[in-house]
Design an enzyme around this catalytic site. Structure first.
Site, PDB file in Angstrom:
ATOM      1  N   ASN A 147      62.090  67.981 -50.362  1.00  0.00           N
ATOM      2  CA  ASN A 147      63.618  68.262 -50.516  1.00  0.00           C
ATOM      3  C   ASN A 147      64.288  68.277 -51.977  1.00  0.00           C
ATOM      4  O   ASN A 147      65.577  68.243 -51.951  1.00  0.00           O
ATOM      5  CB  ASN A 147      64.526  67.339 -49.339  1.00  0.00           C
ATOM      6  CG  ASN A 147      64.051  65.755 -50.034  1.00  0.00           C
ATOM      7  OD1 ASN A 147      63.670  65.364 -51.011  1.00  0.00           O
ATOM      8  ND2 ASN A 147      64.159  64.890 -48.945  1.00  0.00           N
ATOM      9  N   ARG A 285      69.930  57.598 -56.335  1.00  0.00           N
ATOM     10  CA  ARG A 285      69.923  56.341 -55.725  1.00  0.00           C
ATOM     11  C   ARG A 285      71.198  55.457 -55.921  1.00  0.00           C
ATOM     12  O   ARG A 285      71.424  55.500 -57.111  1.00  0.00           O
ATOM     13  CB  ARG A 285      68.477  55.719 -56.007  1.00  0.00           C
ATOM     14  CG  ARG A 285      67.371  55.826 -55.331  1.00  0.00           C
ATOM     15  CD  ARG A 285      67.421  55.821 -53.951  1.00  0.00           C
ATOM     16  NE  ARG A 285      66.360  56.415 -53.203  1.00  0.00           N
ATOM     17  CZ  ARG A 285      66.206  57.444 -52.832  1.00  0.00           C
ATOM     18  NH1 ARG A 285      67.112  58.574 -52.555  1.00  0.00           N
ATOM     19  NH2 ARG A 285      64.814  57.816 -52.058  1.00  0.00           N
ATOM     20  N   GLN A 314      71.544  50.757 -47.719  1.00  0.00           N
ATOM     21  CA  GLN A 314      71.904  51.778 -46.627  1.00  0.00           C
ATOM     22  C   GLN A 314      71.537  51.166 -45.196  1.00  0.00           C
ATOM     23  O   GLN A 314      70.333  51.030 -45.154  1.00  0.00           O
ATOM     24  CB  GLN A 314      71.277  53.197 -46.802  1.00  0.00           C
ATOM     25  CG  GLN A 314      71.650  53.870 -48.212  1.00  0.00           C
ATOM     26  CD  GLN A 314      71.516  55.088 -48.367  1.00  0.00           C
ATOM     27  OE1 GLN A 314      71.602  55.979 -49.555  1.00  0.00           O
ATOM     28  NE2 GLN A 314      70.426  55.723 -47.710  1.00  0.00           N
ATOM     29  N   HIS A 333      73.855  59.690 -46.837  1.00  0.00           N
ATOM     30  CA  HIS A 333      72.672  60.007 -47.205  1.00  0.00           C
ATOM     31  C   HIS A 333      72.316  61.426 -46.606  1.00  0.00           C
ATOM     32  O   HIS A 333      71.234  61.200 -45.709  1.00  0.00           O
ATOM     33  CB  HIS A 333      71.882  58.989 -47.401  1.00  0.00           C
ATOM     34  CG  HIS A 333      70.486  59.251 -48.447  1.00  0.00           C
ATOM     35  ND1 HIS A 333      69.833  58.183 -48.601  1.00  0.00           N
ATOM     36  CD2 HIS A 333      70.151  60.422 -48.962  1.00  0.00           C
ATOM     37  CE1 HIS A 333      69.013  58.860 -49.519  1.00  0.00           C
ATOM     38  NE2 HIS A 333      69.067  60.082 -49.495  1.00  0.00           N
TER      39      HIS A 333
HETATM   40  P1  NAD Z   1      60.484  63.808 -60.003  1.00  0.00           P
HETATM   41  O1  NAD Z   1      59.281  62.776 -59.969  1.00  0.00           O
HETATM   42  O2  NAD Z   1      60.005  65.220 -60.021  1.00  0.00           O
HETATM   43  O3  NAD Z   1      61.264  63.645 -61.218  1.00  0.00           O
HETATM   44  C1  NAD Z   1      61.723  62.420 -61.665  1.00  0.00           C
HETATM   45  C2  NAD Z   1      62.082  62.594 -63.156  1.00  0.00           C
HETATM   46  O4  NAD Z   1      62.586  61.056 -63.481  1.00  0.00           O
HETATM   47  C3  NAD Z   1      60.649  62.669 -63.813  1.00  0.00           C
HETATM   48  O5  NAD Z   1      60.909  63.708 -64.675  1.00  0.00           O
HETATM   49  C4  NAD Z   1      60.633  61.336 -64.846  1.00  0.00           C
HETATM   50  O6  NAD Z   1      60.136  61.223 -66.002  1.00  0.00           O
HETATM   51  C5  NAD Z   1      62.181  60.890 -64.960  1.00  0.00           C
HETATM   52  N1  NAD Z   1      62.425  59.256 -65.248  1.00  0.00           N
HETATM   53  C6  NAD Z   1      61.840  58.470 -64.491  1.00  0.00           C
HETATM   54  N2  NAD Z   1      62.372  57.227 -65.128  1.00  0.00           N
HETATM   55  C7  NAD Z   1      63.249  57.826 -66.062  1.00  0.00           C
HETATM   56  C8  NAD Z   1      64.144  57.048 -67.028  1.00  0.00           C
HETATM   57  N3  NAD Z   1      63.638  55.809 -67.093  1.00  0.00           N
HETATM   58  N4  NAD Z   1      64.639  57.650 -67.959  1.00  0.00           N
HETATM   59  C9  NAD Z   1      64.653  59.098 -67.961  1.00  0.00           C
HETATM   60  N5  NAD Z   1      63.879  59.584 -66.920  1.00  0.00           N
HETATM   61  C10 NAD Z   1      63.271  59.167 -66.238  1.00  0.00           C
HETATM   62  O7  NAD Z   1      61.464  63.517 -58.576  1.00  0.00           O
HETATM   63  P2  NAD Z   1      62.462  64.448 -58.152  1.00  0.00           P
HETATM   64  O8  NAD Z   1      61.867  65.108 -56.968  1.00  0.00           O
HETATM   65  O9  NAD Z   1      63.210  65.224 -59.209  1.00  0.00           O
HETATM   66  O10 NAD Z   1      63.318  63.275 -57.576  1.00  0.00           O
HETATM   67  C11 NAD Z   1      63.992  62.263 -58.005  1.00  0.00           C
HETATM   68  C12 NAD Z   1      64.614  61.031 -57.587  1.00  0.00           C
HETATM   69  O11 NAD Z   1      65.812  61.713 -56.723  1.00  0.00           O
HETATM   70  C13 NAD Z   1      64.023  60.568 -56.200  1.00  0.00           C
HETATM   71  O12 NAD Z   1      62.882  59.613 -56.773  1.00  0.00           O
HETATM   72  C14 NAD Z   1      64.704  60.046 -55.289  1.00  0.00           C
HETATM   73  O13 NAD Z   1      65.228  58.713 -55.779  1.00  0.00           O
HETATM   74  C15 NAD Z   1      65.858  61.004 -55.498  1.00  0.00           C
HETATM   75  N6  NAD Z   1      65.953  61.846 -54.113  1.00  0.00           N
HETATM   76  C16 NAD Z   1      67.086  61.804 -53.732  1.00  0.00           C
HETATM   77  C17 NAD Z   1      67.099  62.539 -52.507  1.00  0.00           C
HETATM   78  C18 NAD Z   1      68.357  62.575 -51.455  1.00  0.00           C
HETATM   79  O14 NAD Z   1      68.230  62.967 -50.460  1.00  0.00           O
HETATM   80  N7  NAD Z   1      69.634  62.303 -52.036  1.00  0.00           N
HETATM   81  C19 NAD Z   1      65.871  63.513 -51.882  1.00  0.00           C
HETATM   82  C20 NAD Z   1      65.103  63.489 -52.933  1.00  0.00           C
HETATM   83  C21 NAD Z   1      64.994  62.680 -53.889  1.00  0.00           C
END
Ligand code: NAD
Length: 400
Positions: A147, A285, A314, A333
């Site tokens: 997603n 988050r 949540q 959410h």
């Molecule tokens: P991803 O793993 O592709 O990307 C996460 C990125 O965050 C990576 O590039 C990583 O290097 C970076 N990162 C981690 N810690 C960091 C820090 N301290 N400083 C800077 N960058 C940092 O994941 P994604 O698919 O892009 O998803 C990211 C997040 O979004 C998920 O972990 C989840 O919490 C959230 N999400 C929310 C929903 C929703 O329905 N609202 C859905 C999917 C994901």
């Protein structure tokens, strides 16, 4: 044979749908980085139907019961005597979704001696105490990419919604008004603004790509730097820290996972470094932000708007300040659980279960924790530790 406990959000208050607004979903082959969409051997659901609520059962019952397993599906997850707590003692697998998370704290893990795997039907496994899972040798897996693009679309919607003052204007229509000046006194164009993403992973990079045609300046920070070719293609400004990014951006969007390094990264102190009147979008988050500091920044005008769909805990209790603070555009959410996304994460969950029961390796991209350490996306995007503290407050929510 295994017992699987699956925690899902409630069906619609009007009942499980008998019909849908559209007849089909577009057919997608691959994600933008070339990774294939989920590849289970078979699915027992119709894509485009409601799979993430209790009656949808992620389309898993026929498969699991057909193989002699026991499937318990419930929305009862918080507070004393929840169905989740009652069923944990002999569960081998717990599945839940970030939208309605089963908070798998160290206490719960300790009460589940047979637990071998925790699956996130979606993305983001911070609702599991990853440290406790590592110490117990429990596998934590999620459906990476399922997603990410759904969320990026939501981010774009929320940026435009805040900057152009969409929700208050819509509300004037609903109230029977024609109050143009009231609507536009806080309405701007996005064009020419500076927009920055905290993290440029799957979601963050997609957001940057979607924003390019709006004629904005694009900024990012991430602990992994993007390839030079991508920085050039999108004309990105890279920042090594939040202070440097927030100082120059009119819009900041958070797209990193929640883990001990990122918890409360947006707080009263870091907000002081934002431009006055910045917009903050958080679909990553809730706990990335200090709850009360966000409400105070909207009250004082330090932030012009805040929008997102993620809260902590949540479900959020009725008195959560983000429900009533000024200039917000919050939803429950939902960004990652469109009907389109549900078809992908239900298929991905099935793929993970098939691999587990057939003794085949789970895709590396899906792994967060395995064999006592962070693995796959977990090793790339998380830090070790626990971010579930305070989740017991979810029990204060009362169904409306
Ligand atoms: P991803 O793993 O592709 O990307 C996460 C990125 O965050 C990576 O590039 C990583 O290097 C970076 N990162 C981690 N810690 C960091 C820090 N301290 N400083 C800077 N960058 C940092 O994941 P994604 O698919 O892009 O998803 C990211 C997040 O979004 C998920 O972990 C989840 O919490 C959230 N999400 C929310 C929903 C929703 O329905 N609202 C859905 C999917 C994901």
């Amino acid at each position: 044979m295994a017992k699987i406990v699956c925690v899902l959000y409630d069906d619609p208050v009007t009942g499980y749908p008998k019909t849908y607004a559209r007849d089909d979903l577009p057919h997608l082959e691959r994600y933008p980085d070339g990774q294939t969409l989920p590849t289970p051997r078979y699915i027992d659901f119709v894509p485009g139907t409601l799979l993430g609520s209790v009656s949808g059962e992620l389309g898993l019952r026929k498969y699991l019961e057909g193989n002699g397993h026991q499937l318990v599906v419930t929305s009862s997850k918080d507070g004393a005597n929840s169905v989740l707590d009652r069923e944990l003692h002999d569960a081998e697998i717990v599945i839940s979704q970030p939208f309605w998370p089963a908070y798998m704290t160290a206490e719960r893990i300790a009460r589940a001696p047979k637990l071998k795997m925790i699956v996130t039907a979606g993305i983001g496994s911070d609702h599991t105490d990853l440290q406790a899972a590592m110490e117990r040798g429990i596998t934590v897996a999620e459906v990476t990419y399922c997603n990410s693009n759904s969320v990026a679309e939501h981010v774009l919607m929320m940026i435009l919604g805040l900057v152009r003052n969409y929700i208050p204007s819509y509300n004037w229509v609903m109230k029977g008004g024609w109050n143009i000046a009231d609507c536009v006194a806080r309405s701007y164009d996005l064009e020419g603004m500076q927009v920055g993403t905290v993290a440029a992973g799957r979601i963050g990079l997609r957001v940057l790509r979607l924003l390019k045609p709006f004629g904005v300046g694009l900024h990012y920070m991430d602990r992994h730097r993007l390839p030079e070719s991508v920085e050039q293609e999108l004309n990105l400004t890279h920042h090594t820290n939040l202070a440097s990014l927030s100082k120059v951006c009119d819009v900041v969007t958070l797209n990193c996972p929640l883990h001990p390094e990122t918890e409360h990264m947006i707080n009263a102190d870091t907000l002081k470094g934002f431009k006055r009147g910045a917009y903050l979008i958080n679909t990553a988050r809730g706990k990335l932000c200090d709850r009360d500091a966000i409400a105070a920044a909207l009250e004082s005008g330090q932030l012009a708007g805040y929008a997102g769909d993620v809260w902590f805990p949540q479900p959020a209790p009725a008195d959560h300040p983000w429900r009533s603070m000024p200039h917000h555009g919050m939803t429950p959410h939902i960004s990652g659980t469109s009907l389109s996304a549900q078809a992908r994460y239900a298929a991905g969950t099935r793929e993970i279960l098939e691999c587990y029961f057939e003794g085949r390796p789970i895709r590396n991209e899906y792994l967060i924790v395995q064999k006592g350490e962070l693995a796959g996306v977990g090793a790339h995007s998380y830090s070790a530790g626990n971010a579930t503290k305070g989740s017991e407050e979810a029990a204060r929510y009362k169904k409306q």
